[in-house]
Enzyme design. Structure first.
Site, PDB file in Angstrom:
ATOM      1  N   ASP A  50       0.861  -1.177   0.000  1.00 46.72           N
ATOM      2  CA  ASP A  50       0.000   0.000   0.000  1.00 46.72           C
ATOM      3  C   ASP A  50       0.898   1.228   0.000  1.00 46.72           C
ATOM      4  O   ASP A  50       1.993   1.193   0.575  1.00 46.72           O
ATOM      5  CB  ASP A  50      -0.910   0.006   1.237  1.00 46.72           C
ATOM      6  N   LEU A 269     -34.589  -9.455  -0.345  1.00 46.79           N
ATOM      7  CA  LEU A 269     -35.963  -8.966  -0.368  1.00 46.79           C
ATOM      8  C   LEU A 269     -36.328  -8.449   1.012  1.00 46.79           C
ATOM      9  O   LEU A 269     -37.472  -8.586   1.451  1.00 46.79           O
ATOM     10  CB  LEU A 269     -36.933 -10.069  -0.801  1.00 46.79           C
ATOM     11  N   GLY A 272     -36.564  -1.822   3.625  1.00 45.08           N
ATOM     12  CA  GLY A 272     -35.917  -0.971   4.618  1.00 45.08           C
ATOM     13  C   GLY A 272     -35.758   0.449   4.157  1.00 45.08           C
ATOM     14  O   GLY A 272     -36.466   0.938   3.264  1.00 45.08           O
ATOM     15  N   CYS A 279     -20.611  -0.099  -2.801  1.00 44.96           N
ATOM     16  CA  CYS A 279     -20.709  -0.899  -4.030  1.00 44.96           C
ATOM     17  C   CYS A 279     -22.026  -0.730  -4.780  1.00 44.96           C
ATOM     18  O   CYS A 279     -22.026  -0.268  -5.920  1.00 44.96           O
ATOM     19  CB  CYS A 279     -20.492  -2.368  -3.688  1.00 44.96           C
ATOM     20  N   LYS A 339     -24.842  -0.852   6.965  1.00 45.78           N
ATOM     21  CA  LYS A 339     -25.476  -2.109   7.351  1.00 45.78           C
ATOM     22  C   LYS A 339     -24.783  -2.588   8.629  1.00 45.78           C
ATOM     23  O   LYS A 339     -23.819  -1.961   9.087  1.00 45.78           O
ATOM     24  CB  LYS A 339     -25.396  -3.159   6.239  1.00 45.78           C
TER      25      LYS A 339
HETATM   26  C1  UGA Z   1     -22.174  -5.934  -2.064  1.00 50.66           C
HETATM   27  C2  UGA Z   1     -22.474  -7.323  -2.638  1.00 50.66           C
HETATM   28  O1  UGA Z   1     -23.442  -7.976  -1.822  1.00 50.66           O
HETATM   29  C3  UGA Z   1     -21.212  -8.170  -2.715  1.00 50.66           C
HETATM   30  O2  UGA Z   1     -21.490  -9.411  -3.333  1.00 50.66           O
HETATM   31  C4  UGA Z   1     -20.160  -7.419  -3.542  1.00 50.66           C
HETATM   32  O3  UGA Z   1     -18.953  -8.139  -3.644  1.00 50.66           O
HETATM   33  C5  UGA Z   1     -19.889  -6.087  -2.892  1.00 50.66           C
HETATM   34  O4  UGA Z   1     -21.125  -5.326  -2.838  1.00 50.66           O
HETATM   35  C6  UGA Z   1     -18.866  -5.355  -3.720  1.00 50.66           C
HETATM   36  O5  UGA Z   1     -19.170  -4.992  -4.857  1.00 50.66           O
HETATM   37  O6  UGA Z   1     -17.724  -5.221  -3.273  1.00 50.66           O
HETATM   38  P1  UGA Z   1     -21.871  -4.938   0.387  1.00 50.66           P
HETATM   39  O7  UGA Z   1     -21.764  -3.591  -0.254  1.00 50.66           O
HETATM   40  O8  UGA Z   1     -20.904  -5.297   1.456  1.00 50.66           O
HETATM   41  O9  UGA Z   1     -21.756  -6.094  -0.718  1.00 50.66           O
HETATM   42  O10 UGA Z   1     -23.320  -4.987   0.990  1.00 50.66           O
HETATM   43  P2  UGA Z   1     -24.632  -5.895   0.935  1.00 50.66           P
HETATM   44  O11 UGA Z   1     -24.624  -6.872   2.035  1.00 50.66           O
HETATM   45  O12 UGA Z   1     -24.914  -6.414  -0.415  1.00 50.66           O
HETATM   46  O13 UGA Z   1     -25.722  -4.774   1.292  1.00 50.66           O
HETATM   47  C7  UGA Z   1     -25.861  -3.613   0.486  1.00 50.66           C
HETATM   48  C8  UGA Z   1     -26.963  -2.740   1.021  1.00 50.66           C
HETATM   49  O14 UGA Z   1     -28.219  -3.312   0.764  1.00 50.66           O
HETATM   50  C9  UGA Z   1     -26.914  -2.506   2.534  1.00 50.66           C
HETATM   51  O15 UGA Z   1     -27.209  -1.156   2.804  1.00 50.66           O
HETATM   52  C10 UGA Z   1     -27.983  -3.422   3.074  1.00 50.66           C
HETATM   53  O16 UGA Z   1     -28.525  -2.984   4.288  1.00 50.66           O
HETATM   54  C11 UGA Z   1     -29.017  -3.329   1.951  1.00 50.66           C
HETATM   55  N1  UGA Z   1     -29.926  -4.483   1.853  1.00 50.66           N
HETATM   56  C12 UGA Z   1     -29.444  -5.724   1.606  1.00 50.66           C
HETATM   57  C13 UGA Z   1     -31.298  -4.260   1.970  1.00 50.66           C
HETATM   58  O17 UGA Z   1     -31.753  -3.111   2.187  1.00 50.66           O
HETATM   59  N2  UGA Z   1     -32.140  -5.328   1.845  1.00 50.66           N
HETATM   60  C14 UGA Z   1     -31.704  -6.581   1.598  1.00 50.66           C
HETATM   61  O18 UGA Z   1     -32.534  -7.509   1.487  1.00 50.66           O
HETATM   62  C15 UGA Z   1     -30.319  -6.797   1.480  1.00 50.66           C
END
Ligand code: UGA
Length: 449
Positions: A50, A269, A272, A279, A339
């Site tokens: 880094d 699904l 919220g 991402c 999250k």
């Molecule tokens: C996301 C993807 O899930 C990963 O597979 C991917 O590798 C990553 O982006 C990336 O591109 O690096 P992440 O950003 O850590 O991962 O978060 P998620 O767990 O997917 O949640 C994203 C957002 O959606 C959060 O704010 C979460 O609270 C929200 N969410 C998720 C909902 O509102 N409802 C759901 O049912 C699921």
């Protein structure tokens, strides 16, 4: 160069050359650190590089630069095996590297992915490499950039050195990154040169899930399509919840009824306050904007984005329905991270919510088990409380923003005594609404009451 025939999906492509012993990882953010540590724990000598001295000093002391469950132990394990080294020195990192993973950030810039960090990492790597190697793009990079990448490599590499470019997108979710790396749903590898691809495949020798071999553009698109589809599911269910709210239905039952259809499934699904993070919001925007540059369209994602931004306003409307005016009302936000199980606040809906509430004249107090230091840096017009009980003292309403387990397990009798008005807006449909109602809270969720 032996060209691949793709798309090919199998784990049958196996590298029969000498075992890959040394790799370098450029960038020690989420992706780089988890990737590097994974390979180190699976027997490869890994040097993570880094350009931040401060970050490398901390990493050498075993301190991860962000909160990720289990990462400290995971890193210590690799350090103790003497398989993992951290450095700021390209010469040291690349000296023996057979494969170099580029894991630097591609943050949003006017809706596009800012490729300047990738460019500088690629240039430095190519300038310094004095032996043949494979460079792997692991950061999320837009599609349609292959010729640009190949030009950067060609313009900066030494004449007698052969460098192959392979794309191997990451699918790590914050909060479960180690599990996602150890047991991925799939590994995607895009590349032109058969041997280069096989070398990268060989690093995933302990993975039992499918390995998809494809071309570079398809590999990049798989990443964008996956995140965009997840975002679409979330905006779909949020719209559904809003309709259920108007009609008096219960979205929890509706999702159960839908999700049991295996063609639909119940994951992503959860209605919220809207999706955030580094991402999903950035990738859907980069996807439709990049598609437009290539004379194509992905308009559904514009609507997904709009629904997501509006979803925070749904919370404000609910508060107004319950409290009348918000002027001078104390609103306590439980959770600030985008999250649970992360201290990441990038694109967190909490920040949008604070601004909307302040516009309405509310007094906002927020708390979070991990994300407060990061959230403070946003300098929003709000107060901070050490914990939920402190935040809730005298509050006119509570908004559950992030589904941290500690908030589920609060002493709700005590909470009721502390609050001026026991109003709960559950922005994640996370709390035990039956319990809360029986204690006399005025509860409302998203698409459920
Ligand atoms: C996301 C993807 O899930 C990963 O597979 C991917 O590798 C990553 O982006 C990336 O591109 O690096 P992440 O950003 O850590 O991962 O978060 P998620 O767990 O997917 O949640 C994203 C957002 O959606 C959060 O704010 C979460 O609270 C929200 N969410 C998720 C909902 O509102 N409802 C759901 O049912 C699921």
């Amino acid at each position: 160069m032996n060209k691949m025939n793709y798309p090919s999906e199998s784990s049958s492509v196996r590298y029969s050359g000498p075992r890959i012993k040394n790799i370098a990882v450029v960038g020690t953010g989420y992706v780089g650190l988890v990737t590097g540590t994974y390979f180190a724990n699976h027997g490869i000598n890994v040097i993570c590089l880094d350009i931040s001295e401060e970050r490398i000093t901390k990493l050498n002391q075993g301190q991860a630069p962000f909160f990720e469950p289990g990462l400290d132990e995971y890193t210590h394990k690799a350090l103790n095996k003497n398989k993992l080294t951290f450095t700021t020195d390209y010469d040291q990192a690349l000296k023996e590297a057979e494969i170099v993973f580029i894991c630097v950030g591609t943050p949003p810039k006017n809706g596009d992915a800012d490729m300047s960090f990738v460019e500088s990492a690629l240039k430095s790597t190519c300038e310094k490499l004095d032996h043949d190697a494979v460079i792997v793009g692991k950061s999320t990079m837009p599609f349609g950039i292959l010729s640009w990448v190949l030009d950067v490599i060609k313009d900066n590499k030494k004449d007698n050195v052969k460098i192959d470019w392979v794309v191997n997108p990451e699918f790590l979710s914050e909060g479960t990154a180690i599990l996602d790396m150890e047991s991925p749903s799939r590994v995607v590898i895009g590349g032109e040169d058969e041997e280069a691809v096989e070398k990268v495949v060989s690093l995933y020798k302990d993975v039992t899930s499918p390995i998809i071999h494809t071309d570079v553009e398809s590999a990049a698109l798989i990443k964008y399509a996956s995140n965009s589809f997840l975002a679409t599911k979330i905006s779909f269910v949020n719209s559904l919840a809003n309709v259920a709210d108007k009609l008096g239905g219960d979205v929890t039952d509706i999702i159960k009824g839908m999700g049991l259809d295996p063609r639909i499934g119940s994951r992503y699904l959860r209605p919220g306050i809207g999706f955030g993070g580094s991402c999903l919001p950035k990738d859907i925007q980069a996807f439709y904007k990049t598609a437009e540059k290539h004379d194509s369209h992905f308009d559904i994602l514009k609507v997904v984005e709009e629904i997501n931004l509006n979803q925070t306003k749904v919370i404000v409307e609910k508060l107004k329905d319950l409290l009348g005016t918000l002027k001078g009302k104390k609103i306590a936000l439980l959770g600030l991270a985008f999250k649970q199980d992360t201290d990441d606040i990038r694109e967190s809906p909490a920040a949008r919510l604070v601004n909307f509430l302040v516009d309405e004249g509310a007094v906002v107090v927020g708390t979070d088990p991990e994300a407060m230091p990061n959230f403070r840096k946003l300098n929003l017009e709000m107060q901070f409380a050490d914990d939920a009980y402190q935040a809730l003292k005298g509050a006119d309403a509570l908004v559950l923003v992030t589904e941290w387990e500690v908030y589920f397990n609060l002493d709700w009798k005590k909470v009721k005594e502390l609050m001026a008005d026991p109003v709960v807006v559950d922005g994640r449909n996370f709390l035990d609404k039956a319990q809360l109602k029986s204690l006399g809270f005025k509860y409302t969720g998203i698409g459920t009451r």
